[in-house]
Design a protein around this motif. Sequence first.
Motif, mmCIF file in Angstrom:
data_model
loop_
_atom_site.group_PDB
_atom_site.id
_atom_site.type_symbol
_atom_site.label_atom_id
_atom_site.label_comp_id
_atom_site.label_asym_id
_atom_site.label_seq_id
_atom_site.Cartn_x
_atom_site.Cartn_y
_atom_site.Cartn_z
ATOM 1 N N SER A 179 0.284 4.195 -8.653
ATOM 2 C CA SER A 179 -0.438 5.022 -8.898
ATOM 3 C C SER A 179 -0.413 6.174 -9.264
ATOM 4 O O SER A 179 -0.363 7.186 -9.746
ATOM 5 N N SER A 214 0.559 -1.206 0.283
ATOM 6 C CA SER A 214 -0.204 -0.235 -0.064
ATOM 7 C C SER A 214 0.830 0.907 0.365
ATOM 8 O O SER A 214 1.462 1.526 0.404
ATOM 9 N N THR A 238 -3.686 3.839 -2.328
ATOM 10 C CA THR A 238 -3.466 2.966 -3.312
ATOM 11 C C THR A 238 -2.789 1.083 -2.735
ATOM 12 O O THR A 238 -1.600 1.198 -2.616
ATOM 13 N N CYS A 267 4.967 3.689 -6.007
ATOM 14 C CA CYS A 267 3.522 3.326 -6.497
ATOM 15 C C CYS A 267 3.676 3.730 -8.015
ATOM 16 O O CYS A 267 3.807 4.785 -8.186
#
Length: 77
Positions: free
Chosen positions: A46, A12, A18, A44
């Motif tokens: 995203s 996460s 996300t 990440c």
Amino acid sequence: MSTAPGTRFRASCTSCRTVAELGAEAFRLALGRTRERTFYSFTCPSCGTAVRKPAGERIVAALTGAGVRTMQLHLGQ
């Protein structure tokens, strides 16, 4: 704990929250002299944030078992 190569991990992001499934190639593991200085990191998928989280014994075993690239941190005496 033994983990098969090709294993994917749920991770996460601390910035955008996300939760993504990432392969071993997405992680880096830094082994420090103490638990407080041992961590894993990933980017990440995203938002592109570099995420760094503490890694306890179970996480270290799982990531190394999956072939995550590991570096040993050496600090002054």
